[in-house]
Design a protein around this motif. Sequence first.
Motif, PDB file in Angstrom:
ATOM      1  N   ALA A 177       0.840  -1.196   0.000  1.00 39.77           N
ATOM      2  CA  ALA A 177       0.000   0.000   0.000  1.00 39.77           C
ATOM      3  C   ALA A 177       0.868   1.235   0.000  1.00 39.77           C
ATOM      4  N   ASP A 178       0.274   2.369  -0.334  1.00 38.85           N
ATOM      5  CA  ASP A 178       0.967   3.650  -0.241  1.00 38.85           C
ATOM      6  C   ASP A 178       1.166   4.010   1.226  1.00 38.85           C
ATOM      7  N   VAL A 179       2.137   4.868   1.496  1.00 36.68           N
ATOM      8  CA  VAL A 179       2.489   5.180   2.870  1.00 36.68           C
ATOM      9  C   VAL A 179       1.322   5.791   3.643  1.00 36.68           C
ATOM     10  N   ASP A 180       0.472   6.562   2.957  1.00 41.72           N
ATOM     11  CA  ASP A 180      -0.611   7.236   3.659  1.00 41.72           C
ATOM     12  C   ASP A 180      -1.836   6.354   3.879  1.00 41.72           C
ATOM     13  N   THR A 181      -1.811   5.136   3.343  1.00 47.51           N
ATOM     14  CA  THR A 181      -2.956   4.243   3.512  1.00 47.51           C
ATOM     15  C   THR A 181      -2.598   2.914   4.161  1.00 47.51           C
ATOM     16  N   MET A 182      -1.310   2.603   4.298  1.00 52.65           N
ATOM     17  CA  MET A 182      -0.932   1.256   4.730  1.00 52.65           C
ATOM     18  C   MET A 182      -1.345   0.972   6.166  1.00 52.65           C
ATOM     19  N   ARG A 183      -1.214   1.939   7.066  1.00 55.55           N
ATOM     20  CA  ARG A 183      -1.608   1.679   8.454  1.00 55.55           C
ATOM     21  C   ARG A 183      -3.098   1.383   8.542  1.00 55.55           C
ATOM     22  N   GLN A 184      -3.913   2.170   7.838  1.00 49.49           N
ATOM     23  CA  GLN A 184      -5.353   1.935   7.893  1.00 49.49           C
ATOM     24  C   GLN A 184      -5.720   0.610   7.233  1.00 49.49           C
ATOM     25  N   LEU A 185      -5.004   0.255   6.175  1.00 48.16           N
ATOM     26  CA  LEU A 185      -5.242  -1.040   5.552  1.00 48.16           C
ATOM     27  C   LEU A 185      -4.955  -2.161   6.551  1.00 48.16           C
ATOM     28  N   ALA A 186      -3.852  -2.050   7.293  1.00 46.70           N
ATOM     29  CA  ALA A 186      -3.528  -3.056   8.298  1.00 46.70           C
ATOM     30  C   ALA A 186      -4.605  -3.134   9.372  1.00 46.70           C
ATOM     31  N   VAL A 187      -5.100  -1.984   9.803  1.00 48.81           N
ATOM     32  CA  VAL A 187      -6.167  -1.951  10.808  1.00 48.81           C
ATOM     33  C   VAL A 187      -7.427  -2.618  10.274  1.00 48.81           C
ATOM     34  N   ASP A 188      -7.782  -2.313   9.029  1.00 47.44           N
ATOM     35  CA  ASP A 188      -8.973  -2.915   8.428  1.00 47.44           C
ATOM     36  C   ASP A 188      -8.827  -4.434   8.306  1.00 47.44           C
TER      37      ASP A 188
END
Length: 253
Positions: A177-188
């Motif tokens: 994922a892109d840096v600005d979305t990867m954390r939220q992707l992991a949370v999801d």
Amino acid sequence: MPVLDRQDDVFILDIRDDEDCMHPAWIDAVHDLLDEIETRDGPRSLVTFTENDSFSSGLSLGGAVCGASGAGQEYVADVQGLLARMLTFPVVTVAALQGHTCAAGAVLSLAHDFRVMRRDRGSWWLPGSEAGLPFTAGVSALVRARLTAQVAHEVVVTARRFDGYDALAAEIVDRIADVDTMRQLAVDMARDHNHRAGPGLGEIKARMYASVVEALWPCAPGTQEALSTPGPPTTWRTRSGRCAAPHPVREQR
């Protein structure tokens, strides 16, 4: 030092590896935070994350150089205890790999259930062969269990560095994922499995990876019983000399 945050029912462990090393105080702090998650009730999951450019790359004991392997049998046992605990943790775990992930950090990422890696920066690799330093039997077992046979051979023998795209193709990571979305992707990703949390999940993991746990943590009290009866081992630290790594690795030269 690591800190624990929470987004609804997803715990976010920011490992804050400022020294880029798994030093003893850091390991203790992570265990304390895992205790907090494990003793909670209800649906929950875990994302491990750091804002740093590296996802914990080395080992350190006092003045030992980060990445050096001869930090003492008890210290190596503590590292392996953390790996075994994460591998059998009774909630679904996702590692969000913000930047470079190598050595001990790469192995720690493999102990998670899933991995998300930044697509545009960073790499994942195991550099042991570059310095002629063999892995412990426990770490070797973990690598074999979590990677395909050919990829495990390549990463151990050649110390190849995988970028996000190559790591995804090799099934080292599950998503990029892109840096600005990867954390939220992991949370999801973690949130989708909140309902699985509980002792049963820990038992499933402990039995699935019984040989790996035994190689990583062979003399924890009750380990053998735990692998054939409900629940994984509950003691993952070497306090009072309870356990010593049976396969110490050599001093870095």
